[in-house]
Structures are given as structure tokens and as C-alpha cells.
Design an enzyme around this catalytic site. Structure first.
Site, mmCIF file in Angstrom:
data_model
loop_
_atom_site.group_PDB
_atom_site.id
_atom_site.type_symbol
_atom_site.label_atom_id
_atom_site.label_comp_id
_atom_site.label_asym_id
_atom_site.label_seq_id
_atom_site.Cartn_x
_atom_site.Cartn_y
_atom_site.Cartn_z
ATOM 1 N N GLY A 278 0.772 -1.241 0.000
ATOM 2 C CA GLY A 278 0.000 0.000 0.000
ATOM 3 C C GLY A 278 0.798 1.283 0.000
ATOM 4 O O GLY A 278 0.219 2.366 0.080
ATOM 5 N N GLU A 320 4.321 -6.307 1.651
ATOM 6 C CA GLU A 320 3.870 -6.743 0.319
ATOM 7 C C GLU A 320 3.724 -5.568 -0.646
ATOM 8 O O GLU A 320 2.621 -5.274 -1.116
ATOM 9 C CB GLU A 320 2.519 -7.446 0.456
ATOM 10 N N PRO A 321 4.807 -4.882 -0.955
ATOM 11 C CA PRO A 321 4.675 -3.757 -1.885
ATOM 12 C C PRO A 321 4.452 -4.242 -3.314
ATOM 13 O O PRO A 321 5.129 -5.159 -3.779
ATOM 14 C CB PRO A 321 6.037 -3.054 -1.777
ATOM 15 N N GLY A 322 3.490 -3.675 -3.982
ATOM 16 C CA GLY A 322 3.284 -3.974 -5.400
ATOM 17 C C GLY A 322 3.597 -2.722 -6.189
ATOM 18 O O GLY A 322 4.614 -2.599 -6.865
ATOM 19 N N ARG A 323 2.704 -1.731 -6.014
ATOM 20 C CA ARG A 323 2.834 -0.460 -6.733
ATOM 21 C C ARG A 323 4.212 0.194 -6.520
ATOM 22 O O ARG A 323 4.801 0.716 -7.467
ATOM 23 C CB ARG A 323 1.746 0.493 -6.219
ATOM 24 N N CYS A 391 -15.769 4.654 -26.431
ATOM 25 C CA CYS A 391 -17.048 5.318 -26.621
ATOM 26 C C CYS A 391 -17.694 5.708 -25.313
ATOM 27 O O CYS A 391 -18.785 5.227 -24.993
ATOM 28 C CB CYS A 391 -17.966 4.420 -27.437
ATOM 29 N N GLU A 392 -16.999 6.501 -24.522
ATOM 30 C CA GLU A 392 -17.668 7.137 -23.398
ATOM 31 C C GLU A 392 -16.857 8.321 -22.921
ATOM 32 O O GLU A 392 -15.635 8.345 -23.034
ATOM 33 C CB GLU A 392 -17.979 6.146 -22.273
#
Ligand code: LLP
Length: 463
Positions: A278, A320-323, A391-392
């Protein structure tokens, strides 16, 4: 995040609209090293290079849109995390941020462990040779088949997320005649200051077992009573893209308190605690992330202090670092298509990708930076919104940013810090073809996840 509503400096339109943007950088050609991966620079012609290769060559060889991942930076970040936590702690890379077989091999070589949260991630990890005992298996609703595979493979730990799962895992392990190492994921009741959808430790959400009402203590009782389980510790993950260490400190304190209660009730000192991932990264110049060594020190100080107070042996810490590992290591390269100036508002710059390769802006109101990377420009800054080809109208990649006013179709622009949760959350919306991930290192570029093709789409559509 505090940002001025009306930037000073040159303007494209006479009136700048309200918005969440900072003043344009003094020189739009300067690449802010906070948001770009470490080997990114501009060459003598002004083009961005990564790993020594210019973007024009990358675009020609691999096409756009594409993610370019700076392998040296990825490896350096793995080492920084491993060194910061040292031999008495474990760093688990959170594979959900981005996982591929090449990434698994890099992790293995750099000495990291791996957190997976699905059968697909587990398969990728095992296929690429990650030793099973270095894998943690997460998830709030692991299927019986997934648990069977994880136990059979011999994963180092399964993080139990519910009372039902305690029984399920115990049963499966016992039937196979093994004792599965497990942790219990507890909800510590911390409100992390992040987007609601990525905060996970407040009580009213789907993850974990609450500490507050004694549920976690009851889960521990049950886990300790079951032969198929070896309870090695307690796990807490409070959310994502967090800068303030205060939440982690409260979480660490509460987890240590639980260990003390377990010791008092059962006479057992659990050997491990996992404080989850996180940690925030810089998406724009306004973000100020902590370095791994500061994070490691803050966490280990608090755990040591709390354990001394509770007269507990200090447990082994895992994170648990991901980012924080993969996020800053990649950028997405796009080719500029239609440019639509809306007088008095902003200029809409359309690129050849969009919400199918980066859903984070639409989903979390995430902020990104953007730069013209195929050349430099001395033109004045214009306020832009970088949008995709879907398409939005919510198909926004970068909500508010400045690009040079002479931007033209065919220019290459890049959005930095897209290594985490962009390819892994990519979709085929509008039958878009998910872009490739190209690893770049020391003058060499190679595809590690190839671009999807229309044949891939048709192959799934069995008619
Ligand atoms: N450990 C656990 C148990 C997790 O649930 C997560 C993320 C992590 C570690 C890694 O968190 P990180 O260090 O990468 O922030 N899709 C969202 C993020 C969802 C994160 C889910 N769990 C986004 O794009 O921001």
C-alpha cells in the site's frame, strides 16, 4: 492533495477553467525524475530515451499504445526493498500490480518473495520457477480448486480471510496429510487516507476478520485447534497509495497487541506479522513518497517498541509492496490523434489507447502526468485533457495537464508511473487490443507480454 485552482504562467485559452491542476512546470521539456523511471532521459535530439533507446525507435518497433518497463529500475527497486528490510524480514512483491513470467524471474533473482491472489497468478509464478515456499496465497474468496492447487504446490503461506476458509484450508491440508502454513488476515479498523475503493482496513468491507469485536481472536482459536493448519502469524493490509505512515503504525500496534493476547490465552508466540502493501508512489510532481529504508525503519521501530512493551519476542516482519516496486518503472507510450480545442475550457488530446489500458483515472479519479516525448518544444503550455478512443466521455487518461501548444497529430506522448494496475487491469472494452509490455534494459528492448491481436479476440469468440 492541495493544488491551485488557477495556475500562473502562460495560457492557451483566455480563461482557464476550474480544475485540479498545478501551474505548468517552468519548462515542459524537463522530465521530472520523481515520476519517470530511473534510466529515462532526453537524448541530444530532445527525444525521450529509456534504457538508452529513443521512443521513436520503440514506437516503430513495438507500436503504440505500449507499456515500456525499465528492467534495471525494477531490479533496483527490488534490491532497495530487500536491503531496507534486511535478512530478518521478508518482502513479498504483490503480483496483482503487474505479473508476468519475466517479472517472476527477476523477483526470484533479486531474492524477493511473491504474493499471488488467484489461480492465474499462482500458475504464472510456478510456471516461471518461483519456488512455492516463497509464494503467499491471498484472496477473500479462494475457490476450493485454487486452495487444492496451492496446498499441493506447497505454497509458503495461505492468508486466511474468513471462518469458512479456515475450515476449508484445514480440511484440504488434512486430507493431503500436510500441515499448511497460514496467516490470518485481520481488519485492524484503520481508515487509510486513500480512495474508498482501495482502502481495506476499515470494518465495512469484504476483506479480513475484524479485530475489534473479538472475531480475530476467535479465528485464531479455531486455526490453532485444527491439525491441518500451522498458524505462523497475523496479516494486515490497510489500503493502497498511502503516504502517511500513521496508519501503518496503528495497524502494527494493533497486530502486536493481538499477538500478546494470543500469547496470554494460548501460551504461543506467533513468529510472524505481515503488514501488507500500500505504499504510495509519485504520479505527479505533488506526490512525495517515502523511500524503502524510511518505511522499513518506521515499521521495525514501531514493532520492536510495541513488542518490548508487551514483553514479546519481536516477530519476523513481512511486507507486500506492489505499486511501490513496479509502478514507477513503466510508462505508457501513445500516439496523438485528434486534437480538439474547446475555447474557454481546455484542449482534448485523443490518444490511441484509453480506459482499456489505464482504468485508474476513471475508476479512482487517479491523477497522472504526461509529457511530449518524441521531441521538445518551446511553444507555450496549453491546458489539456488526455482522452482515449473509447465510446464514453469518462474515458480519460490524464484529467488536467499541460502540453506544448504546438502539439500535433502523430506526436508521441507518454504517461509515466503506469507500471502498476494498468496492464493488470486492462480490458478489451470496445474490442480494444491490450497493449504489449516491453522490457527495456541497457540498450535492448524485448516484449515480455505481447500485444493482443484481432485473432486473439476471434479465438475467444467461439460463435
Ligand atoms: N497485499 C495485499 C493483501 C493487497 O490486497 C494489496 C493490494 C497489496 C499487498 C499491494 O498493494 P500496493 O503496494 O500495490 O498498493 N487497483 C488499485 C489497487 C488495489 C490494490 C489491491 N490490493 C489501484 O489501481 O490503485
Amino acid at each position: 492533495m492541495s493544488r491551485s485552482a488557477h495556475p500562473a504562467g502562460p495560457r492557451h485559452a483566455d480563461v482557464l477553467p476550474e480544475g485540479h491542476y498545478s501551474a505548468p512546470a517552468a519548462d515542459l521539456n524537463v522530465l521530472d525524475e520523481k515520476v519517470w523511471s530511473r534510466t529515462v532521459t532526453r537524448d541530444a535530439d530532445g527525444a525521450l530515451t529509456v534504457g538508452g533507446i529513443a521512443v521513436a525507435r520503440l514506437a516503430e518497433e513495438f507500436g503504440t499504445p505500449a507499456y515500456f518497463l525499465d528492467e534495471s529500475d525494477f531490479r533496483a527497486r527490488c534490491r532497495a526493498w530487500a536491503d531496507a528490510f534486511g535478512p530478518d524480514a521478508d518482502v513479498f512483491y504483490a503480483g496483482k500490480a503487474f505479473l508476468s513470467r519475466a517479472v517472476v524471474r527477476w523477483l526470484k533473482e533479486e531474492g524477493l518473495n511473491l504474493d499471488v491472489c488467484s489461480g492465474g497468478e499462482l500458475t504464472t509464478a510456478l510456471d516461471a520457477g518461483m519456488p512455492a515456499d516463497r509464494i503467499a496465497f491471498h484472496g477473500n474468496n479462494k475457490t476450493v480448486a485454487e486452495i487444492e492447487r496451492a496446498v499441493e504446490a506447497g505454497v509458503g503461506r495461505i492468508v486466511l480471510d474468513s471462518f469458512q476458509e479456515i475450515v476449508r484450508v484445514a480440511h484440504i491440508a488434512q486430507r493431503r496429510g500436510v500441515r499448511q502454513r497460514v496467516q490470518i488476515r485481520v481488519t485492524v479498523g484503520v481508515e487509510a487516507h486513500t480512495h474508498e475503493f482501495i482502502a481495506t482496513a476499515h470494518e465495512d468491507q469484504k476483506f479480513g476478520i475484524a479485530l475489534a469485536d473479538g472475531q480475530a481472536a476467535e479465528a485464531v482459536r479455531r486455526a490453532l485447534s485444527l491439525d491441518g493448519l500451522e498458524l505462523i502469524g497475523v496479516h494486515s493490509h490497510i489500503g493502497s497509495q498511502i503516504f502517511d505512515m500513521a496508519g501503518f503504525e496503528v495497524s502494527a500496534r494493533r497486530v502486536v497487541q493481538l499477538l500478546a493476547e494470543i500469547r496470554d490465552e494460548h501460551g504461543v508466540e506467533l513468529p510472524e506479522i505481515d503488514l501488507g502493501g500500500g505504499l504510495g508512489i509519485a504520479y505527479t510532481a505533488d506526490d512525495d513518497p517515502r523511500e524503502p529504508h524510511e518505511i522499513a525503519k518506521a515499521l521495525s521501530d514501531i514493532v520492536t517498541r510495541e513488542c518490548e512493551a508487551a514483553k514479546l519476542r519481536t516477530p519476523r516482519i513481512s511486507v507486500e509492496p506492489g505499486r511501490a516496486i513496479v509502478g514507477p518503472t513503466a510508462f505508457t507510450l501513445y500516439e496523438v490523434g485528434t486534437i480538439k480545442p474547446l475555447e474557454g475550457l481546455r484542449t482534448y488530446v485523443s490518444v490511441d489507447g484509453g480506459m482499456s489500458d489505464n482504468i485508474r483515472t476513471a475508476l479512482y479519479d487517479a491523477e497522472y502526468s504526461v509529457a511530449l516525448v518524441s521531441r521538445t518544444s518551446d511553444a507555450e503550455p496549453m491546458l489539456v485533457r488526455v482522452v482515449g478512443k473509447h465510446c464514453e466521455s469518462g474515458d480519460i487518461v490524464v484529467k488536467d495537464a499541460f502540453l506544448p501548444a504546438d502539439l500535433a497529430p502523430g506526436d508521441l506522448i507518454a504517461v509515466p508511473a503506469t507500471g502498476a494496475y494498468c496492464r493488470s487491469m486492462a480490458s478489451n472494452y470496445n474490442h480494444a487490443l491490450r497493449p504489449p509490455v516491453v522490457a527495456v534494459r541497457e540498450g535492448e528492448a524485448r516484449v515480455i507480454v505481447r500485444r493482443e491481436t484481432e485473432e486473439d479476440l476471434l479465438r475467444l469468440d467461439v460463435g
